[in-house]
Every structure is written in structure tokens, then in C-alpha cells.
Design a protein around this motif. Structure first.
Motif, PDB file in Angstrom:
ATOM      1  N   HIS A   1     -22.459  -3.433   1.980  1.00  0.00           N
ATOM      2  CA  HIS A   1     -21.166  -3.978   2.407  1.00  0.00           C
ATOM      3  C   HIS A   1     -21.090  -5.387   2.005  1.00  0.00           C
ATOM      4  O   HIS A   1     -21.814  -5.985   2.233  1.00  0.00           O
ATOM      5  CB  HIS A   1     -20.633  -3.604   3.818  1.00  0.00           C
ATOM      6  CG  HIS A   1     -20.316  -2.424   4.011  1.00  0.00           C
ATOM      7  ND1 HIS A   1     -20.330  -1.891   5.314  1.00  0.00           N
ATOM      8  CD2 HIS A   1     -19.889  -1.349   3.157  1.00  0.00           C
ATOM      9  CE1 HIS A   1     -19.926  -0.547   5.395  1.00  0.00           C
ATOM     10  NE2 HIS A   1     -19.573  -0.159   3.955  1.00  0.00           N
ATOM     11  N   ASP A   2     -19.719  -5.873   1.583  1.00  0.00           N
ATOM     12  CA  ASP A   2     -19.607  -7.114   1.893  1.00  0.00           C
ATOM     13  C   ASP A   2     -18.092  -7.085   2.990  1.00  0.00           C
ATOM     14  O   ASP A   2     -17.507  -6.088   3.084  1.00  0.00           O
ATOM     15  CB  ASP A   2     -18.689  -7.649   0.314  1.00  0.00           C
ATOM     16  CG  ASP A   2     -19.504  -7.961  -0.573  1.00  0.00           C
ATOM     17  OD1 ASP A   2     -20.858  -8.362  -0.243  1.00  0.00           O
ATOM     18  OD2 ASP A   2     -19.451  -7.777  -1.760  1.00  0.00           O
ATOM     19  N   SER A   3     -18.104  -8.185   3.566  1.00  0.00           N
ATOM     20  CA  SER A   3     -17.119  -8.126   4.787  1.00  0.00           C
ATOM     21  C   SER A   3     -16.583  -9.619   4.874  1.00  0.00           C
ATOM     22  O   SER A   3     -17.445 -10.458   4.575  1.00  0.00           O
ATOM     23  CB  SER A   3     -17.730  -7.576   5.918  1.00  0.00           C
ATOM     24  OG  SER A   3     -18.631  -8.587   6.623  1.00  0.00           O
TER      25      SER A   3
ATOM     26  N   LYS B   1     -19.983  -3.469  -1.640  1.00  0.00           N
ATOM     27  CA  LYS B   1     -20.140  -4.595  -2.580  1.00  0.00           C
ATOM     28  C   LYS B   1     -19.902  -4.128  -3.894  1.00  0.00           C
ATOM     29  O   LYS B   1     -19.944  -3.227  -4.372  1.00  0.00           O
ATOM     30  CB  LYS B   1     -21.788  -4.487  -2.543  1.00  0.00           C
ATOM     31  CG  LYS B   1     -22.520  -5.491  -1.344  1.00  0.00           C
ATOM     32  CD  LYS B   1     -23.829  -5.452  -1.563  1.00  0.00           C
ATOM     33  CE  LYS B   1     -24.483  -6.333  -0.347  1.00  0.00           C
ATOM     34  NZ  LYS B   1     -25.958  -6.380  -0.282  1.00  0.00           N
ATOM     35  N   THR B   2     -19.428  -5.470  -4.729  1.00  0.00           N
ATOM     36  CA  THR B   2     -19.169  -5.345  -6.055  1.00  0.00           C
ATOM     37  C   THR B   2     -20.252  -4.654  -6.700  1.00  0.00           C
ATOM     38  O   THR B   2     -21.403  -5.051  -6.590  1.00  0.00           O
ATOM     39  CB  THR B   2     -18.797  -6.871  -6.524  1.00  0.00           C
ATOM     40  OG1 THR B   2     -18.320  -7.403  -5.465  1.00  0.00           O
ATOM     41  CG2 THR B   2     -18.100  -6.785  -7.845  1.00  0.00           C
TER      42      THR B   2
ATOM     43  N   ASP C   1     -17.804   2.972  -5.401  1.00  0.00           N
ATOM     44  CA  ASP C   1     -16.940   3.228  -4.222  1.00  0.00           C
ATOM     45  C   ASP C   1     -16.212   4.749  -4.227  1.00  0.00           C
ATOM     46  O   ASP C   1     -15.102   4.705  -4.913  1.00  0.00           O
ATOM     47  CB  ASP C   1     -15.668   2.097  -4.270  1.00  0.00           C
ATOM     48  CG  ASP C   1     -14.780   2.155  -3.498  1.00  0.00           C
ATOM     49  OD1 ASP C   1     -14.826   2.956  -2.213  1.00  0.00           O
ATOM     50  OD2 ASP C   1     -13.790   1.369  -3.383  1.00  0.00           O
TER      51      ASP C   1
ATOM     52  N   THR D   1     -20.649  -4.143   9.520  1.00  0.00           N
ATOM     53  CA  THR D   1     -21.239  -4.505   8.201  1.00  0.00           C
ATOM     54  C   THR D   1     -22.447  -3.846   7.987  1.00  0.00           C
ATOM     55  O   THR D   1     -23.284  -3.943   8.740  1.00  0.00           O
ATOM     56  CB  THR D   1     -21.272  -6.013   7.887  1.00  0.00           C
ATOM     57  OG1 THR D   1     -20.049  -6.730   8.312  1.00  0.00           O
ATOM     58  CG2 THR D   1     -21.606  -6.233   6.425  1.00  0.00           C
TER      59      THR D   1
ATOM     60  N   GLN E   1     -32.342  -1.324  -0.043  1.00  0.00           N
ATOM     61  CA  GLN E   1     -31.632  -2.733  -0.113  1.00  0.00           C
ATOM     62  C   GLN E   1     -32.033  -3.249  -1.584  1.00  0.00           C
ATOM     63  O   GLN E   1     -30.857  -3.721  -2.114  1.00  0.00           O
ATOM     64  CB  GLN E   1     -32.272  -3.721   0.914  1.00  0.00           C
ATOM     65  CG  GLN E   1     -31.923  -5.134   0.888  1.00  0.00           C
ATOM     66  CD  GLN E   1     -32.537  -5.726   1.911  1.00  0.00           C
ATOM     67  OE1 GLN E   1     -32.334  -5.615   2.914  1.00  0.00           O
ATOM     68  NE2 GLN E   1     -33.589  -6.784   1.470  1.00  0.00           N
TER      69      GLN E   1
END
Lengths: 986, 277
Positions: A67-69, A10-11, A15, A62, B180
Motif C-alpha cells: 500500500h501507499d497511503s 502501490k504504483t 489493482d 496501511t 516485500q
């Protein structure tokens, strides 16, 4: 249309993969970019409806927390270029394979035949780079063009693509019909030589002629006619012969007749180096040790560990594949030697790995010759391969080394060793005995067969050249192998097979050919073999070295149970044929006989070589003049030498504690950073008996004298064990020879000398093993470690890795290398002589020459005996082997290992130079510390032996050294630690 | 006999507590997890996942379920992910029942990753839901090193009774615990579900600093349990510290013969004997 799922962090989240890539581009290529974002791409070539696609994207691929996907849409933003890297068709794609299982679970149905998932990686790069830069980044850092493909796209290109796949699906589309060809051998000699070269047989003319003669034999001809075979050999027959007779499999140089001329001009004939030195040493020692179980003839040597267990040990090299694909070569190296252990006796469970690598300097700044990689890239890839192979298999790495020498640029050496354990009896029978019986079925278990690894055995029997085949490279799949190993150990304990061996070099040709020796023959039906993809010729099926496969012989009445268990364990097992007493190895394809070879000719028909060896004693080494200078600066510089400095950042990435048996780890002392001498494990819970493992390797002495290179390597391995608390009489050895081509020829004009170097080396091996009572229980040789393209030739320095394993009677008595308490007395055990030849000190000063260290085995033997007694009696607080970097390095390591100061005086060592006292690399020495109350008892054990008390451990954190000519130098121990730890922060 | 069995040092006191140790598909700490449970007094068996899937009713005979460490499916896609997916689809109901029956679970390293990714932990309101994860270490690499751990003194976690803190090895590349959002973190903290944290050698908070916090875990979280304290998930390996000789500095310090990790298994066996048998 295939579906494409892209997944990234995710932004705003860290990373790590992107950062690591950015750093690597700067370090390795000098290309600085602003940002790299790494996306995992899964291409699902399967019929999925929208709901199914969304389900696998969201639930399987995901992680909603991080995560983004996207599905069928581009995810990357804010970049200048993307590079996508994926495998070439047919290359093992482990992630894709696992992902396909995940997709099937998620959908609740199996994928249809031909449906698959393919993994690729997208690097989104932001920065001031050109498309050409990106091509270079892809070629030199991100991908290996032998096994991978890539595309580079600009942001504008990507917009046009709109989420479509960048790379074509890596489908193997070969449509050629599998055929069998006849080969005409009735051709002139020069054409026989050419044929051998063109077909990668790696056979010499006299060997080709032996094959020609076999096919001319009227009896053979008649038998072939009766069987309906052509008079000419078929391709599969020649391939089988070439593989079975390869240097890799037959060790022709070690079994040759050698006419050896020594330095006095006297010539004698040595009938097999193996028999004369290696086996003879073991036979001699076998009269004095009672724990040898099975040596030389199985996949690994077996020794008795305790009343209920045997221990197996083997070490292999994987040099040529690692040169072409460092990652794939190394991972197949380690999982390959694991299979040797799984194939030893009735099947051992792997309990330890070792790894020793030889590279050129990672700071090499010359031009890298064609087809070679920069040593830094080789190091990274090899290390990652060994790390993944060992960690994913759940086998702890317990010992190893990384050695640097400029000539390993031509070929890196990658030694992977594995130890295993097996109950002495399995289903009531001795577990070291096995054998297929006539009527037993040939069953192949594990992975499927592809074109990967074809010609590995013959390829490694040649120098690395322009035409070295890409297909020789494979990628290991540790999880397929782990499943297979778990299954086979279960099957073993249920008595479901009679014999087991691995499919390594030569594939089925080798495993079936070897196993058929006991029953006397075999019939194999190659169309039954499970393939990764269609289009393999029968000979390719038989010769493929595709990984993760074992061959077992299963009695007919056990077959059903064997196959049922195999299915329950999700392991593919296939019946390929049957063992019989026919005296022939016969291959069938779709019912037709396509190859038949007499077992006797196959295994014993290779003609013995006769080779010349001429020893020239090295010119008397030039005297080296060392002037005592700044001791502290010299010590720091020696500690920072590549062969001395800490390799902790590599070793920490290995799991060294899985199986929960570790007793002495690679790094010791309060901060867990002092370099241990031997790895010690306790493999049977609840028992205090242990195994210690160490290694010795000294290629730096080869150019001075290979006799002393070998003597020093064996001594180093032994004293590493002794330092930890092992004792002579309970130590076994493994010899792994890596040599440049020692056969005199046009391309090797100095072959006779290189062979003489080998003879000298074998003499030292015999002398060391018989003096120290070390039986050699297994070994291997790799004899063509040269690189030659055009006029550019690089031969490695002759190298032997000596791996030693000791049975430790009581692991609670072993000693670590870190000094323990202020006030403890510091001793140097063993004699320090002026032997700076090949030393790290001279290398640091850029000087060559000097006296090579020698070993006095008899004196060392007495010293080792006394030290073992002292350790067993609990008199020794710490003990550290003295090797690369000499006494200076050993003292410094002991001090910072224990995070304490050390004050020593060199004057008593009797040398006329402080520099020689500190940095000479005389063998058979240790640094030991002893509590004050124990010094008298300790010293009494060493009467008449060269042992000197030179100082004491201090609480002040200072390393202080005094000596002749008024030397009095001090430095904080922490500074020495930093000098040693900082060079290889990887 | 099978290799690796303890040789008659400690008599198993009773066979009434039974533990199941999951094996297969790349799990690789099953032998030592079984061994630790045996030393703690349980009758522990390694059972292949497929054998459980084929007959889930066999779970009824057991009291402790261990999901050991390893590299299930090679950690492909993400660590523990594919095994989590398979357990969810093939054993979801059986594990639901296991938990509802008040039985014990321990999930170590890869096992912890599996439970988190199938949503068994942290089990807010008793529901399977993915609200936390374990991802790549900040260092970007797999590492094997020893860490210091401190237990929440108020913990009701069955496994950690009387365990104030202990040193254990970590061996992972994806051990960074990430909730989360802040709400999830606060709830874990408030409800006492954060049971193990990485600390410095002197016991003070690691505060995210490497190597004391080896992976960058949020709030130094090394282990969490369900609200009832019967299911423990942790990255460090208690089964790898059962003998003093496992400890990296045993040659320089006086340590009890038994490694501190064994107490977790003893606690579980004791609880099971009292409450489940």
C-alpha cells in the motif's frame, strides 16, 4: 476536524478492484475508460494527535508491502476525475465499525462517545469521460442512491480541496423530539383507506374497520381510561396492529375463505389453503414417517437427524428489499434466515445455506422502468450480498439455482434457505420445546436499533410503487451476528434462557408479541433500547427491523450470568422489560404507558378474508411443430440457454466447504465442473449419516398450468435427491410461494384467476407430497410480487420454490453425476414423451405453446424406489437428473462431467422425432450409467418400469447420437462443455 | 453433549497433548479445526480470544495453538488485519513466549493472514516484522476450489513431515502471497521457509497459472513456516480434508478413508508428544 486516510495499491502493483471496476463500466454501461484506481478512504471523526494519526495510518490502515497511503492529503495521481462514494447517514457501515475497533486497539483507549470511523471509496478515473459520464457511472454502477451518496470532482477541483473530505460526515442530525401521537379513527371509510395507505399500514378497509370497532368497544374504552390512555389509538398501537396483521406475518391469503370455481363451473369453498393443502398433506404423511419433531409453529421446521441431533430447515424470500437495494436486500435475506435457524427450538447452529434467484435476462435490452435496476445489476448485487452474508458467517452454500424469466424484471425473487443442527436435549431438556415464563426478562441481544428497516413487513405486503420507503432497506452485518450467534449457543448450553426468537420482520413488535403468547403478556420499556442514534419515536424503536438482533427470555436468577457472558463475548444485551400473564402487550416510554393491546385481539382479531377464485383452463396450447434439424447446433444452443448454462463463476465465489462436512459438491467430475443434482453433507464428524439438499423451481410452466408448475417443481426437487442416492420416506419439503397479487381489485382485475392459479398449485402440492411421503416442515408465502408505477405493471409469473432435504443413511453410498468409465452402459430411466411446452428448446427457437410436462406420481414413486435400491446396492456408477434442456442436456452434462465420450441411440425411446426425444422436458427421468458387470442386476430391479439402455460411455471423447431417419451426429464432448460453460463467465 | 462431537469411532489415545483453537470475532473454521486435532489425538479446546486475553497464563497448559480460518472482523480494512492488530497489542508478549518455548502453531487461511500481518511469519531472526503479506487474488474475487500442493522435500517443518504433496481446498479472496522484495523472497527460499507451493495436477510447477495457482501468489507460495519449522501458515485448508468424502472426486477414485489433510495434525501431535509434553 475529522482526519482522512486514503489507502491504495502501490504504483505498479496489480489493482484487482480497479480492473474489475473498469471491466464492469464497459460491460454494464458501455463506458470505456483507460484506468480506474480504487482507494479506500477512512474518515476518522475523533481527536487524534499527530503521533496517533501517524500510528493508525501506518500500523492499522496501511500494509507496507503493497500500500501507499496518506493522512489528510490526497493520494490519487494521474486521473481525470474522482468519484467518492460513501454511505448516507444512518446506513450500516460495517467497515467503519470494525475500523473503529482497530483504532481503539492501536491507541490503547476506547473512542469517546460520538467518535467514529466512516468508510468511503474513491474511484480515480483516467480516460476520455465527462463530468456527466462520471455522474452516470456513480449513479448506475458504483452507488445506490437509496443508501449511498457520492461526489464527482475533476483534477482541478481536487487540487483546491487539498486533502480535505469530499463528503460531509454521515451523521444523523435529526433533532426531533420523540413523541407519541394519537390517531383519530372516527373518520369516513375512504379516509380510513387513505390513512392505511399514507401510514404504510397495508391494511384493507375491513381490517381498518375491525380496529375502529375494537376502540369503540365500551370494555376497551373503560380499560383504557383506567390505564390513563386516550380513547383514540396511539401511533404505536396502530403500528403494532398493522405489523402483526400484515400479509407478511399473518398469511391472510393462505388463511382466507376462498370460493373457488373450477373449469366446469362448479363452486366450492376452501377454508384456508394452508389448512386444506399444506397442513393436510403433512398431517397425512405424518402417519407414515416417524421423524417429525416440530413443524409449522416455530421459526423453522425440525426433524430428527439421528439419535442425538435434530435438523432444522427454513427458507425465506427477500424480494422487495432486493429490488430496491440488491446487495443490502440479499445480505439481509441470508443473515435473516440464519437467525430463523438460530431461533428454532432452543437455538440451532447453522450448517448450510441454499440460494435460489429469479431474474430477468442479464442481456435484457429494453427500457428499464422507473425505480427498477437493470437485471444485470440486480444479479451482481444480489449475488454479492448472498456471497458476503454466507461466507462471512462461515456457513457453507450447498445448493441453489439461478432462474431467468422476462417478468422477473418487475421484481427479482431472492430465496435464501438455511439448515441447522441441535442436540436433541439441551441442559437435560428436549431442545425443541421452549417458552417464556411470567417473570422472565425480555432481553434483546446483538445490534442496535436505527431507522433502518422500518415498515419492512408492511412494505413487502404491497406492490412496489412510487412511495415505497427507502427506510425499508438495511445492510446486514454478518460479523455482529456471528458474534451474537456464537454467544447465544454458549448461553444455550449453559441453560441461561428459556425462549429465543429472532427479530426479523416487525422487529421487537413481532418477537416480543409472539413470545408473549406463552406467558400471556409483556411490559416493555422502549427508552431502554440501545439506539444507533437519537431521535427515534417509540413506535420506530418497536417496529424497526434493524438487523442482527435476537430476543430471549431470561429468568431473573440467570440474568447476571447471561449478561456477564454477553460482555465477555463483546455482544450487547439489554433488558427491555418483562413477560407477565396480564393478557396485554403494554409499551412504556420513560415510565409512561403509551400503548396497550389485548393479546387476544392482537393475535386473533384480524378478520378472515373471503376471496373469489375462478379457474379457466388454459386454452388448448397450440401444437408445436418441430422439424429435426442440426442436432449438434441445437444441442449447443440449448446448453447455452441462461436456464441451462453453467453458473460456476457465481457458485465458486461461495464458500461451500467451510465446516468440512461436504460430501457431494455443486460441481463434480475430474475437472470439478459437472453440475451436481443435490448437495450432500455429513454434519456429525465420525458418523456416516448425511443430509442431502436440493431444489425444484419451474416458473416457466406457470402460464400453461400452475398445477403442473407445482408438480414439476416438487418432482424436480425429489428426483435431484433420488439421483444422489436419497430414498422416499426420508425426505422433507419446504414450500416457498411467490405470487403476484391474487386479490381481485381495481388494480388487479385478473385477481380471481391468479387466486385460482394458487388453488391449482396447492392441489398439486398436496398431491405430490402425499404421493411421495414428503411432509412439509416449514414454508412461507410472498403474495404481492408486482411492480406498478403509473400505467406500467409487471407481475411475476406465479412461482414456487420447492426445497427438499433428505436424511442419507450412509453417505459413502451416494452417487455423483459424472460418467465414470469407458464401457459403462447408459440408461434412460423414466418415460420420454413429447412434452416440449415451456421447454428450453422452444424458448431457444422463440416458440410458445406445446404440451406442458405432467407427472404421474404413482409411476414415478415406483421408479424412484427401484433407483434408490440400485444406488444403495452399489449398482450405479453415475446418475443425473433430467430437467431443463431435456435428455440432450443431461447426457451432455454427464459426458463432459466425466470427461469421457458417450454414444447413444434415440430410436428405442419410441418418439416420432429426434428433437422431441432429445429436448422434451418430461419429468421423473434420469440418465444413469452402470458397469457392464452390473447391468443384469441393475435391470432386474426395474422390471415393468420404463427403463431403456440407450448406449455406452466411450473413451473417444466424442458425443455421438444416432436416431430415426438416419440421424448420426457427432461432436467432441469438449465443444459441448465450452458451449455450456462460456455464456456466464462473470 | 455438544453437537458435532465425533461419536466414539477413534479412541483418543492420550490426553497429554493439548491444543487451543482460537475462536471469536468472526473466526469460523474453529469447529472443524478442533475436530481434526481431536482425530489426530490431541485434547483440543475452542477458546474465545477474550478468555485468553483475560488470563494469558492459561496458555501455559497447551502445546499447539491453532488460528483457524474465517472472516475475523469481516476482513474489514484488509483480511486478518484487525485481529492481527488486536493480537499484537493484547497477546504479543504471550505469543512471543509461546514461540520461545518451542511450542507449535498452525495458522490457516484467515489465520495465516493474521500471523503474516502481525509479523509472526516469517519470523526472520526470530523477530516479529511485517515483510510479507497476503492480498487480493489476481482474479479479484473470493473463490472456493481444490488445488494441488507440493511440499519442499527438504523441509524441516514439523507439520509436513512425510507429506510430499496433497490436494486441499482453498477458500479465500485475499490469498496472494507477496514478499516485500526480492531479498525477502530469496531468503525465504534459501532458508527452506517456503514449504508449500501450488502445482499442476502432474506435480509440475503451477508457474503462476490460474487455476493451478489460484491467486497469483509469488513463486506459487501456498504456505510458509518459521525458520525452526514449528509455525506453519498456509492458505489451503487441511482441516477440510479429513475424510475421503471431502475430496471432490472421491466417487470416482479409490482414496484412503482418511483425508490427506489429517496427517498435518497427526505430525503436530506426535511432535508435541515427543518434545513438549
Amino acid at each position: 476536524m475529522p482526519h482522512r486516510i486514503e489507502v491504495g495499491m502501490k504504483t505498479g502493483l496489480h489493482d484487482p478492484a480497479g480492473d474489475a471496476t473498469r471491466q464492469r463500466l464497459a460491460e454494464d454501461l458501455g463506458i470505456r475508460v483507460d484506468d480506474v484506481h480504487v482507494l479506500d478512504v477512512y474518515t476518522i471523526n475523533a481527536r487524534l494527535d499527530d503521533e496517533e494519526l501517524e500510528r493508525v495510518r501506518a500500523e492499522l490502515f496501511t500494509d507496507p508491502i503493497i500500500h501507499d497511503s496518506t493522512a489528510n492529503a490526497s493520494l490519487a495521481t494521474g486521473y481525470d476525475y474522482v468519484i467518492e462514494v460513501g454511505f448516507r447517514p444512518g446506513v450500516t457501515d460495517n467497515v467503519g465499525k470494525s475500523a473503529a475497533e482497530g483504532v481503539a486497539d492501536t491507541l490503547g483507549r476506547s473512542l469517546a462517545p460520538g467518535e467514529a470511523v466512516y468508510k468511503s471509496t474513491l474511484y480515480a478515473i483516467k480516460g476520455d469521460v465527462s463530468a456527466q459520464d462520471c455522474e452516470r457511472i456513480a449513479r448506475d454502477a458504483l452507488a445506490n442512491e437509496l443508501i449511498e451518496r457520492w461526489v464527482v470532482k475533476s483534477r482541478d477541483d481536487m487540487k483546491a480541496l487539498d486533502g480535505k473530505s469530499l463528503l460531509d460526515l454521515p451523521l444523523v442530525t435529526q433533532q426531533s423530539r420523540p413523541e407519541v401521537h394519537r390517531v383519530d379513527l372516527e373518520i369516513p371509510d375512504d379516509q380510513l383507506v387513505q390513512l392505511s395507505r399514507d401510514k404504510m399500514f397495508a391494511l384493507e378497509l375491513h381490517e381498518m374497520k375491525a380496529i375502529q370497532a375494537y376502540y369503540r368497544d365500551p370494555a376497551v374504552r373503560a380499560a383504557r381510561t383506567r390505564a390513563g390512555l386516550s380513547a383514540e389509538p396511539t401511533d404505536i398501537e396502530l403500528e403494532i396492529l398493522a405489523q402483526t396483521w400484515s400479509e407478511h406475518c399473518k398469511h391472510k391469503i393462505f388463511n382466507a375463505l376462498i370460493e373457488y370455481t373450477d373449469e366446469t363451473g362448479e363452486t366450492r369453498v376452501i377454508d384456508s389453503l394452508f389448512k386444506t393443502y399444506v397442513k393436510a398433506a403433512t398431517d397425512d404423511v405424518a402417519q407414515r414417517v416417524d421423524w417429525l419433531v416440530s413443524v409449522f409453529h416455530d421459526n423453522a421446521g425440525l426433524i430428527r437427524f439421528d439419535d442425538d441431533h435434530h435438523f432444522a430447515l427454513k427458507c425465506e424470500t427477500h424480494n422487495s428489499p432486493s429490488a430496491l437495494d440488491p446487495y443490502g436486500g440479499a445480505i439481509t435475506g441470508i443473515v435473516g434466515v440464519n437467525r430463523d435457524i438460530l431461533g428454532a427450538g432452543m437455538g440451532c447452529r447453522c450448517i448450510l445455506n441454499t440460494d435460489v434467484f429469479c431474474f430477468a435476462s442479464p442481456w435484457f435490452d429494453g427500457e428499464v422502468p422507473p425505480r427498477l435496476f437493470h437485471p444485470r445489476r440486480v444479479l451482481r448485487g444480489v449475488h454479492r450480498g448472498v456471497k458476503d452474508g454466507g461466507n462471512q458467517s462461515g456457513i457453507p452454500n450447498v445448493n441453489g439455482a439461478i432462474v431467468f424469466h422476462e417478468r422477473f424484471l418487475g421484481k427479482p425473487l431472492v430465496f435464501c434457505g438455511t439448515g441447522g443442527i441441535i442436540p436433541c436435549t439441551v441442559t437435560g431438556k428436549p431442545s425443541h420445546e421452549k417458552g417464556a415464563r411470567p417473570g422472565d426478562l425480555i432481553v434483546m441481544c446483538g445490534g442496535r436499533i436505527g431507522k433502518d428497516g422500518i415498515h419492512g413487513a408492511t412494505f413487502s405486503s404491497e406492490e412496489l410503487h412510487e412511495g415505497s420507503p427507502a427506510t425499508a432497506v438495511q445492510i446486514g452485518d454478518p460479523i455482529t451476528q456471528k458474534k451474537m450467534a456464537d454467544f447465544l449457543l454458549e448461553a444455550r448450553d449453559l441453560g441461561l434462557y428459556t425462549c429465543i426468537t429472532d427479530n426479523g420482520a416487525g422487529g421487537l413488535s413481532s418477537s416480543v408479541g409472539e413470545m408473549a403468547r406463552t406467558p400471556g403478556g409483556a411490559d416493555i420499556h422502549l427508552e431502554k433500547a440501545p439506539l444507533k442514534y437519537a431521535g427515534l419515536a417509540p413506535w420506530e424503536i418497536f417496529l424497526s427491523e434493524a438487523q442482527e438482533r435476537m430476543t430471549v427470555s431470561v429468568p431473573p436468577d440467570k440474568l447476571e450470568a447471561f449478561l456477564a457472558l454477553s460482555r465477555r463475548r463483546a455482544v450487547e444485551s439489554t433488558v427491555l422489560g418483562e413477560f407477565n400473564p396480564s393478557g396485554k402487550l403494554q409499551c412504556f416510554y420513560n415510565g409512561e404507558l403509551i400503548g396497550s393491546l389485548d393479546m387476544a385481539f392482537l393475535h386473533d382479531g384480524v378478520p378472515k378474508m373471503t376471496l373469489q377464485a375462478v379457474w379457466q383452463a388454459p386454452a388448448r396450447a397450440p401444437e408445436v411443430v418441430v422439424r429435426d434439424s442440426d442436432v449438434v447446433a441445437d444441442l449447443k444452443a440449448v446448453l447455452a440457454m441462461p436456464n441451462v448454462c453453467s453458473k460456476e463463476s457465481f457458485v465458486r465465489m461461495y464458500d461451500h466447504e467451510v465446516l468440512a462436512q461436504s460430501v457431494l459438491k455443486q460441481f463434480q467430475g475430474p475437472l470439478h465442473d459437472g453440475p451436481g443434482d443435490a448437495g450432500v453433507i455429513r454434519p456429525v464428524p465420525g458418523s456416516d449419516r448425511g443430509i442431502a439438499i436440493s431444489c425444484g423451481i419451474c416458473p416457466k410452466y406457470s402460464e400453461l398450468d400452475t398445477y403442473w408448475m407445482m408438480a414439476c417443481a416438487a418432482d424436480e426437487a425429489v428426483r435431484n435427491l433420488i439421483a444422489a442416492g436419497a430414498e422416499l420416506g426420508l425426505i422433507a419439503g419446504l414450500d416457498n410461494f411467490c405470487w403476484p397479487d391474487p386479490v381481485q381489485s381495481e388494480k388487479t382485475p385478473d385477481g380471481a384467476y391468479k387466486l385460482a392459479q394458487l388453488v391449482r398449485c396447492c392441489e398439486a402440492l398436496y398431491d405430490a407430497c402425499t404421493a411421495y411421503d414428503i411432509p412439509l416442515i416449514s414454508g412461507k408465502d410472498s403474495m404481492k410480487n408486482d411492480y406498478k408505477i403509473g400505467e406500467h405493471k409487471i407481475s411475476i409469473p406465479p412461482t414456487v420454490l420447492f426445497t427438499a432435504a433428505a436424511i442419507i443413511r450412509d453417505v459413502t453410498r451416494v452417487v455423483s453425476m459424472d460418467v465414470k468409465k469407458p464401457g459403462d452402459a447408459v440408461y434412460v430411466l423414466g418415460e420420454t414423451r413429447n412434452e416440449l411446452g415451456g421447454s428450453e428448446y422452444l424458448a431457444m427457437k422463440g416458440q410458445r405453446g406445446g404440451q406442458v410436462p405432467t407427472v404421474d406420481f404413482e409411476r414415478a414413486r415406483k421408479l424412484y424406489g427401484a433407483l434408490s435400491s440400485a444406488i444403495r446396492s452399489g449398482l450405479v456408477a453415475s446418475c443425473h437428473d433430467c430437467s431443463d434442456g431435456g435428455l440432450g442436456a443431461a447426457l451432455a452434462e454427464s459426458a463432459f462431467g466425466g470427461s469421457l465420450g458417450l454414444h447413444v441411440d434415440l430410436a428405442g425411446l419410441g418418439l416420432d422425432s429426434n428433437t422431441a426425444a432429445l429436448f422434451s422436458e418430461s419429468q421423473s427421468r434420469f440418465v444413469a450409467t452402470v458397469e457392464p458387470a452390473q447391468t443384469a442386476a441393475f435391470e432386474s430391479l426395474f422390471t415393468g418400469l420404463p427403463v431403456r439402455r440407450i448406449g455406452e460411455v466411450r473413451a473417444d471423447g466424442m458425443f455421438r447420437v444416432t436416431g430415426r431417419d438416419g440421424l448420426d451426429a457427432s461432436v467432441p464432448v469438449d465443444e459441448l462443455r465450452t458451449a455450456w460453460k462460456s455464456p456466464m463467465q462473470w | 453433549m455438544t453437537e458435532g462431537q465425533p461419536r466414539g469411532r477413534r479412541k483418543v489415545q492420550t490426553v497429554s497433548v493439548r491444543a487451543i483453537v482460537l475462536t471469536g470475532f468472526g473466526i469460523n473454521c474453529d469447529n472443524e479445526t478442533q475436530s481434526a486435532l481431536k482425530r489426530a489425538g490431541a485434547a483440543a479446546e475452542r477458546i474465545h480470544l477474550n478468555d485468553i486475553i483475560d488470563d494469558v497464563s492459561r496458555l501455559d497448559a497447551y502445546h499447539i495453538f491453532a488460528v483457524p480460518g474465517g472472516f475475523s472482523f469481516g476482513d474489514d480494512i484488509a483480511s486478518g488485519k484487525i485481529l492481527a492488530n488486536r493480537l499484537r497489542y493484547k497477546l504479543g508478549d504471550a505469543l512471543r513466549k509461546w514461540i520461545d518455548d518451542g511450542k507449535l502453531m498452525i495458522a490457516i487461511c484467515n489465520g495465516f493472514q493474521v500471523l503474516v500481518k502481525m509479523g509472526i511469519l516469517p519470523l526472520f531472526d526470530g523477530e516479529f516484522a511485517r515483510v510479507t503479506t497476503l492480498t487480493h487474488n489476481d482474479s479479484g474475487r473470493f473463490e472456493n476450489r481444490w488445488v494441488h500442493l507440493k511440499t519442499d522435500p527438504a523441509t524441516r517443518c514439523v507439520w509436513l513431515k512425510g507429506v510430499e504433496g496433497l490436494p486441499l481446498p482453498v477458500r479465500h479472496g485475499e490469498g496472494k502471497f507477496v514478499p516485500q522484495d526480492d531479498a525477502v523472497l530469496r531468503r525465504l527460499q534459501a532458508d527452506g521457509q517456503v514449504v508449500l507451493r501450488y502445482v499442476k495436477p502432474d506435480g509440475s510447477p503451477a508457474a503462476g497459472v490460474f487455476p493451478w495457482n489460484p491467486n497469483g501468489a509469488i513463486d506459487d507460495i501456498a504456505g510458509v513456516c518459521d525458520p525452526e519449522g514449528r509455525i506453519l501458515g498456509l492458505m489451503p485448508h487441511p482441516e477440510a480434508f479429513v475424510d475421503r468424502t471431502n475430496h471432490p472426486t472421491w466417487t470416482r477414485s479409490a482414496l484412503p478413508d482418511e483425508g490427506a489433510g489429517l496427517q498435518l495434525f497427526r505430525n503436530a501431535v506426535e511432535y508435541a508428544r515427543t518434545n513438549l509434553v
